[in-house]
Design an enzyme around this catalytic site. Structure first.
Site, PDB file in Angstrom:
ATOM      1  N   GLU A 259       0.889  -1.185   0.000  1.00  0.00           N
ATOM      2  CA  GLU A 259       0.000   0.000   0.000  1.00  0.00           C
ATOM      3  C   GLU A 259       0.910   1.213   0.000  1.00  0.00           C
ATOM      4  OE1 GLU A 259      -3.235   0.080  -0.149  1.00  0.00           O
ATOM      5  OE2 GLU A 259      -3.868  -1.937   0.384  1.00  0.00           O
ATOM      6  N   CYS A 293      -2.236   9.236   2.227  1.00  0.00           N
ATOM      7  CA  CYS A 293      -1.911   8.640   0.931  1.00  0.00           C
ATOM      8  C   CYS A 293      -2.956   9.057  -0.099  1.00  0.00           C
ATOM      9  CB  CYS A 293      -1.829   7.131   1.050  1.00  0.00           C
ATOM     10  SG  CYS A 293      -3.262   6.432   1.866  1.00  0.00           S
TER      11      CYS A 293
HETATM   12  P1  NAD Z   1       8.235   5.289   4.649  1.00  0.00           P
HETATM   13  O1  NAD Z   1       8.292   4.563   3.359  1.00  0.00           O
HETATM   14  O2  NAD Z   1       9.338   6.195   4.996  1.00  0.00           O
HETATM   15  O3  NAD Z   1       8.120   4.236   5.858  1.00  0.00           O
HETATM   16  C1  NAD Z   1       7.035   3.336   5.959  1.00  0.00           C
HETATM   17  C2  NAD Z   1       7.425   2.161   6.834  1.00  0.00           C
HETATM   18  O4  NAD Z   1       8.349   1.338   6.114  1.00  0.00           O
HETATM   19  C3  NAD Z   1       8.142   2.544   8.132  1.00  0.00           C
HETATM   20  O5  NAD Z   1       7.698   1.683   9.158  1.00  0.00           O
HETATM   21  C4  NAD Z   1       9.598   2.312   7.789  1.00  0.00           C
HETATM   22  O6  NAD Z   1      10.389   2.087   8.920  1.00  0.00           O
HETATM   23  C5  NAD Z   1       9.488   1.077   6.918  1.00  0.00           C
HETATM   24  N1  NAD Z   1      10.599   0.823   5.987  1.00  0.00           N
HETATM   25  C6  NAD Z   1      11.204   1.689   5.156  1.00  0.00           C
HETATM   26  N2  NAD Z   1      12.139   1.049   4.426  1.00  0.00           N
HETATM   27  C7  NAD Z   1      12.121  -0.255   4.800  1.00  0.00           C
HETATM   28  C8  NAD Z   1      12.845  -1.416   4.400  1.00  0.00           C
HETATM   29  N3  NAD Z   1      13.785  -1.366   3.458  1.00  0.00           N
HETATM   30  N4  NAD Z   1      12.556  -2.591   4.994  1.00  0.00           N
HETATM   31  C9  NAD Z   1      11.588  -2.662   5.932  1.00  0.00           C
HETATM   32  N5  NAD Z   1      10.870  -1.605   6.354  1.00  0.00           N
HETATM   33  C10 NAD Z   1      11.133  -0.403   5.786  1.00  0.00           C
HETATM   34  O7  NAD Z   1       6.820   6.077   4.665  1.00  0.00           O
HETATM   35  P2  NAD Z   1       6.279   7.145   5.708  1.00  0.00           P
HETATM   36  O8  NAD Z   1       6.987   8.447   5.500  1.00  0.00           O
HETATM   37  O9  NAD Z   1       6.188   6.567   7.069  1.00  0.00           O
HETATM   38  O10 NAD Z   1       4.756   7.307   5.200  1.00  0.00           O
HETATM   39  C11 NAD Z   1       4.373   8.098   4.133  1.00  0.00           C
HETATM   40  C12 NAD Z   1       4.205   7.298   2.860  1.00  0.00           C
HETATM   41  O11 NAD Z   1       3.302   6.201   3.083  1.00  0.00           O
HETATM   42  C13 NAD Z   1       3.562   8.103   1.745  1.00  0.00           C
HETATM   43  O12 NAD Z   1       4.186   7.779   0.542  1.00  0.00           O
HETATM   44  C14 NAD Z   1       2.120   7.634   1.751  1.00  0.00           C
HETATM   45  O13 NAD Z   1       1.431   7.825   0.538  1.00  0.00           O
HETATM   46  C15 NAD Z   1       2.286   6.192   2.082  1.00  0.00           C
HETATM   47  N6  NAD Z   1       1.059   5.614   2.633  1.00  0.00           N
HETATM   48  C16 NAD Z   1       0.331   4.788   1.826  1.00  0.00           C
HETATM   49  C17 NAD Z   1      -0.880   4.269   2.287  1.00  0.00           C
HETATM   50  C18 NAD Z   1      -1.724   3.377   1.414  1.00  0.00           C
HETATM   51  O14 NAD Z   1      -2.604   2.731   1.964  1.00  0.00           O
HETATM   52  N7  NAD Z   1      -1.509   3.323   0.119  1.00  0.00           N
HETATM   53  C19 NAD Z   1      -1.321   4.572   3.588  1.00  0.00           C
HETATM   54  C20 NAD Z   1      -0.537   5.401   4.388  1.00  0.00           C
HETATM   55  C21 NAD Z   1       0.658   5.924   3.889  1.00  0.00           C
END
Ligand code: NAD
Length: 512
Positions: A259, A293
């Site tokens: 997501e 998002c």
């Molecule tokens: P992010 O990608 O920085 O982090 C998200 C999560 O992934 C965190 O828990 C982070 O620690 C983890 N993570 C990052 N790299 C990783 C890896 N290599 N291995 C394992 N875990 C890893 O995102 P953010 O800044 O927390 O959130 C914002 C983003 O999330 C925006 O792009 C938003 O659109 C998206 N988002 C999408 C949805 C959806 O349902 N489509 C919902 C909420 C947020």
């Protein structure tokens, strides 16, 4: 002294919480209030060793939990939903405190978890498989859905409660155990949320169904993603994260539910109810300070109504109260941190350099304009730019901030092309009173909106839990929440039984 919300939620004395911590270290991460910049509390981090213990205990818990009949699992989820109802206000306030969304949205987020718990309870009696006629005499064929295993759930900062709920409540009725790795920007909400679920399950005799690992991506996140004991990794976050996670999970032939980011557009036709459209665009673009998002990032509006519409939007923007998310009169809170402010400022500069015209906003809110206690917070002005033509490179990216880019068009086909021109495919909307335009947008041929969510006369954000939620293209293709999204958390088994005495082969093959 612990924060009163931590006391109310019973986590002030939690073994993971270090109330007095004010600086992060290798072992403790500090959670800061984005509204004030002040530390709320520290949280102890997992390392390789404690991760291993959690993963191993999740495997054992799964073996026990899958033996519990699904409707009985539903009873546990029902009790969790009730416990969340009781904690709706303090937990919603903790969401607001920790990630800066306004109080109403924080409580709304927890309500979403309550709703998905209700949905999951019903589902626990409806994990239906199909039966199909066998081509062989005296044979019966059907499919059944079986628990999948321990599930790894990785969540983004901006929905620190509900995204866990969408996954964990469905996974639980499906017979799976959840190991949750929350964002390090919202670990306290995760501890409080998980504790509610875990306490209820334990009191009903089921240990280890809801587990938590809190740690850096290096020590914990990447380990979870690569761990073959987790047949499904459900990961919510940026497209960058999804690409990294997707590749690792694919290389071990596991399943991923991704997501990821959105770049959501609203098309406004000249025959639209413009008052409705203005309200929806404002909520979609500035709600959660542009950190959903599903935030509306692009407005694609018919040239004949664009000037008047943008004037109305700008007037509405000027009345928006920016401030403390926990005050009821506030409509827009802060961004999550200084990096987010910097990326807002970079996008504003890029838009200017690329020829866009600033309509309103465009700066961070000067500390001098804020009350004293908010001066360490990360506040920006909701911003509107008008694009110079049909293309604006910065608008092709998701900047996680309240910036709306306005494009104009003369024919609906042109609007659809602009709408579908971005890499992401999460949420989309059209405002029109014409059945033809609405149906063109939703065309059954697939030539209308290319997104996972498509709305007519409502904005891009604020999905209901009853439908499957998720998006196409770089949004990752995952589906969570309602409809048949539960199937991602189970494995399908096709069963064929010969109740006769004949050796019969399919396709009429004789082998004698
Ligand atoms: P992010 O990608 O920085 O982090 C998200 C999560 O992934 C965190 O828990 C982070 O620690 C983890 N993570 C990052 N790299 C990783 C890896 N290599 N291995 C394992 N875990 C890893 O995102 P953010 O800044 O927390 O959130 C914002 C983003 O999330 C925006 O792009 C938003 O659109 C998206 N988002 C999408 C949805 C959806 O349902 N489509 C919902 C909420 C947020």
């Amino acid at each position: 002294m612990s924060h009163p919300l931590l006391e109310r939620l019973g986590i002030a004395e939690h073994p993971r919480v270090v109330a007095s911590a004010t600086e992060s270290s290798d072992r403790v991460v500090v959670s800061y209030s984005p509204a004030t910049g002040q530390p709320i509390a520290g949280v102890r981090l997992d390392d390789e060793g404690s991760y291993e213990q959690t993963a191993a205990s999740a495997v054992e818990a799964f073996k026990r939990w899958r033996e519990v009949p699904a409707p009985k699992r539903g009873q546990v989820v029902r009790a969790i939903g009730d416990a969340l109802r009781e904690q709706l206000e303090p937990l919603g306030e903790l969401v607001a405190l920790e990630v800066g969304k306004i109080r109403a949205e924080g409580i709304g987020e927890v309500q979403e978890t309550v709703d998905i718990a209700d949905f999951a309870v019903g589902l626990s009696r409806q994990l239906y498989g199909l039966t199909m006629p066998s081509e062989r005499p005296e044979h019966r064929m059907y499919e059944q859905w079986l628990p999948l295993g321990p599930i790894g759930v990785i969540t983004a900062f901006n929905f620190p409660n509900a995204v866990w709920g969408w996954n964990a409540m469905l996974a639980a009725v499906c017979g799976d155990v959840t190991v949750w790795k929350p964002s390090l920007l919202a670990p306290l909400t995760a501890i409080a949320t998980n504790k509610i679920a875990q306490d209820v399950a334990e009191a009903m005799g089921h240990d280890g169904i809801f587990q938590l690992v809190i740690g850096t991506d290096e020590a914990v996140g990447k380990r979870l993603v690569a761990d073959r004991r987790f047949p499904l990794i459900s990961a919510t976050g940026s497209c960058r994260m999804g690409r990294a996670v997707g590749q690792v999970v694919a290389s071990r032939l596991g399943r991923c539910l991704l997501e990821l980011g959105g770049n959501n557009g609203i098309i406004v036709e000249p025959d639209a109810d413009l008052d409705l459209a203005v309200k929806s665009v404002v909520f979609g673009a500035v709600g959660t300070c542009g950190q959903r998002c599903t935030t509306t990032r692009r407005l694609i509006i018919h040239e004949s109504i664009a000037d008047a519409f943008v004037d109305k939007l700008a007037s509405a923007y000027r009345t928006i109260r920016i401030g403390d998310p926990l005050e009821t009169s506030t409509l827009v809170g802060p961004l999550i941190n200084e990096q987010a402010v910097a990326s807002f400022e970079r996008a504003v500069s890029a838009a200017r350099e690329q020829g866009a015209t600033l309509v309103v906003g465009g700066s961070r809110v000067a500390p001098s304009e804020l009350p004293e206690h908010l001066r360490g917070g990360h506040y920006v002005q909701p911003t509107i730019f008008r694009a110079p033509g049909s293309s604006l490179p910065i608008a092709m990216e998701e900047t996680f901030a309240p910036i709306l880019y306005v494009f104009t068009y003369s024919r609906l086909e042109e609007a659809l092309e602009m709408h579908n021109s971005v890499d992401q495919g999460l949420s989309s909307a059209i405002f029109t009173s014409s059945v033809r335009s609405a149906e063109r947008f939703l065309s059954p041929s697939g030539s209308g909106s290319d997104c996972g969510l498509a709305y007519v006369n409502l904005g891009t954000s604020g999905a209901e839990i009853g439908g499957a939620f998720g998006g196409e293209k770089d949004t990752g293709g995952g589906r969570e929440s309602g409809s048949d999204a539960w199937k991602a958390y189970m494995r399908r088994q096709t069963c064929t039984i010969n109740f006769g005495e004949q050796f019969a082969l399919a396709q009429g093959i004789r082998f004698e």
